[in-house]
Design a protein around this motif. Sequence first.
Motif, PDB file in Angstrom:
ATOM      1  N   ALA A 265       0.861  -1.190   0.000  1.00 28.45           N
ATOM      2  CA  ALA A 265       0.000   0.000   0.000  1.00 28.45           C
ATOM      3  C   ALA A 265       0.896   1.239   0.000  1.00 28.45           C
ATOM      4  O   ALA A 265       1.400   1.650   1.041  1.00 28.45           O
TER       5      ALA A 265
ATOM      6  N   LEU B   1      -3.552   9.002   6.013  1.00 27.18           N
ATOM      7  CA  LEU B   1      -4.830   8.534   5.465  1.00 27.18           C
ATOM      8  C   LEU B   1      -5.514   9.578   4.584  1.00 27.18           C
ATOM      9  O   LEU B   1      -6.446   9.253   3.856  1.00 27.18           O
TER      10      LEU B   1
ATOM     11  N   THR C  76     -10.651   3.191   0.968  1.00 32.20           N
ATOM     12  CA  THR C  76     -12.113   3.086   1.047  1.00 32.20           C
ATOM     13  C   THR C  76     -12.704   4.059   2.059  1.00 32.20           C
ATOM     14  O   THR C  76     -13.923   4.225   2.107  1.00 32.20           O
TER      15      THR C  76
ATOM     16  N   LEU D  98       6.639  -7.582   3.150  1.00 30.34           N
ATOM     17  CA  LEU D  98       5.350  -7.173   3.705  1.00 30.34           C
ATOM     18  C   LEU D  98       5.009  -8.053   4.908  1.00 30.34           C
ATOM     19  O   LEU D  98       5.313  -9.245   4.916  1.00 30.34           O
TER      20      LEU D  98
HETATM   21  C1  FMN Z   1     -10.496  -3.090   1.126  1.00 32.83           C
HETATM   22  C2  FMN Z   1      -9.333  -2.212   1.501  1.00 32.83           C
HETATM   23  C3  FMN Z   1      -9.557  -0.940   1.979  1.00 32.83           C
HETATM   24  C4  FMN Z   1      -8.497  -0.104   2.311  1.00 32.83           C
HETATM   25  N1  FMN Z   1      -8.748   1.177   2.702  1.00 32.83           N
HETATM   26  C5  FMN Z   1      -7.715   2.004   2.933  1.00 32.83           C
HETATM   27  C6  FMN Z   1      -7.937   3.377   3.208  1.00 32.83           C
HETATM   28  O1  FMN Z   1      -9.068   3.853   3.225  1.00 32.83           O
HETATM   29  N2  FMN Z   1      -6.861   4.171   3.420  1.00 32.83           N
HETATM   30  C7  FMN Z   1      -5.590   3.686   3.353  1.00 32.83           C
HETATM   31  O2  FMN Z   1      -4.649   4.446   3.542  1.00 32.83           O
HETATM   32  N3  FMN Z   1      -5.345   2.385   3.104  1.00 32.83           N
HETATM   33  C8  FMN Z   1      -6.373   1.550   2.867  1.00 32.83           C
HETATM   34  N4  FMN Z   1      -6.134   0.237   2.552  1.00 32.83           N
HETATM   35  C9  FMN Z   1      -4.759  -0.255   2.486  1.00 32.83           C
HETATM   36  C10 FMN Z   1      -4.464  -1.204   3.645  1.00 32.83           C
HETATM   37  O3  FMN Z   1      -4.303  -0.474   4.818  1.00 32.83           O
HETATM   38  C11 FMN Z   1      -3.199  -1.978   3.269  1.00 32.83           C
HETATM   39  O4  FMN Z   1      -3.500  -2.785   2.152  1.00 32.83           O
HETATM   40  C12 FMN Z   1      -2.698  -2.860   4.378  1.00 32.83           C
HETATM   41  O5  FMN Z   1      -2.392  -2.110   5.517  1.00 32.83           O
HETATM   42  C13 FMN Z   1      -1.441  -3.616   3.953  1.00 32.83           C
HETATM   43  O6  FMN Z   1      -0.433  -2.676   3.638  1.00 32.83           O
HETATM   44  P1  FMN Z   1       0.960  -3.156   3.008  1.00 32.83           P
HETATM   45  O7  FMN Z   1       0.633  -3.892   1.738  1.00 32.83           O
HETATM   46  O8  FMN Z   1       1.729  -1.902   2.748  1.00 32.83           O
HETATM   47  O9  FMN Z   1       1.614  -4.048   4.008  1.00 32.83           O
HETATM   48  C14 FMN Z   1      -7.179  -0.597   2.196  1.00 32.83           C
HETATM   49  C15 FMN Z   1      -6.955  -1.879   1.692  1.00 32.83           C
HETATM   50  C16 FMN Z   1      -8.008  -2.677   1.328  1.00 32.83           C
HETATM   51  C17 FMN Z   1      -7.736  -4.042   0.752  1.00 32.83           C
END
Ligand code: FMN
Length: 222
Positions: free
Chosen positions: A12, A103, A163, A200
């Motif tokens: 992410a 965020l 989201t 990760l």
């Molecule tokens: C369905 C879904 C909704 C998410 N919503 C947000 C969000 O609103 N804001 C944000 O910063 N990250 C959001 N994320 C990212 C997650 O926080 C992130 O995929 C998770 O922490 C893993 O992060 P990494 O792949 O960097 O380890 C979302 C991820 C998913 C799959």
Amino acid sequence: MELYEAMRTTFACRDFTDDHLPDEVIYEMIENARFSPSGGNRQGNRVIIVRDMATRQRLSDLTVPVAKRYRAQMDAGESPWSAWIPTKLTPEQIEATSAPAMLTEPLIKSSVVLVVCVDLKVVAATDQYLDRVGVIGGASIYPFAWSLLLAARQNGFGGTITTLPIAHEPEIKTLLNIPEDHAVCAVMPFGRPVKQLTKLRRRPVEEIATRERFDGEMFTQS
Ligand SMILES: Cc1cc2nc3c(=O)[nH]c(=O)nc-3n(C[C@H](O)[C@H](O)[C@H](O)COP(=O)(O)O)c2cc1C
């Protein structure tokens, strides 16, 4: 890029350089992500490419109250926005919490924001009469969002599925002229990652897989 490497390192991304993500790359991302699966192959996916800063600022502003609750619940040891456990926090406690920049800022500081929508008219939601929050409909669109992330990774770019702003979906629909019968599924900032993560944090197979039943024998490497 090798498939497993891409699957294991597509993180992410919320910190972006000033590099521009060109339309040609976005086109290529969509051109490949369109092969993602959807229920009955009905392909209700739509994506809006947003570069306009005023629009992106509004999307970020809409995220603020939602992110406040996210942070307040984290601080209180709750699982934010849980689909099962209601919050014990009061609206006053949530309001008094500051929204984490991580965020809200990516929607402004990224190169571009892709807003992923789905046409509800063609989404098979087989859980719609169950006494719980719906999740099946999302399965017809999130593979598309994930494929956008993988395609960005393939091109040296990154992004995040966000989201939080969608808690205010009516405002997003007005802002982007999205019809009533479409749902907003992901608001995705994209750009060049400041840093490419390679390790990760994820739970091991043994914690997430069992044989035959939910409470069955742990599935281990043979
Ligand atoms: C369905 C879904 C909704 C998410 N919503 C947000 C969000 O609103 N804001 C944000 O910063 N990250 C959001 N994320 C990212 C997650 O926080 C992130 O995929 C998770 O922490 C893993 O992060 P990494 O792949 O960097 O380890 C979302 C991820 C998913 C799959």
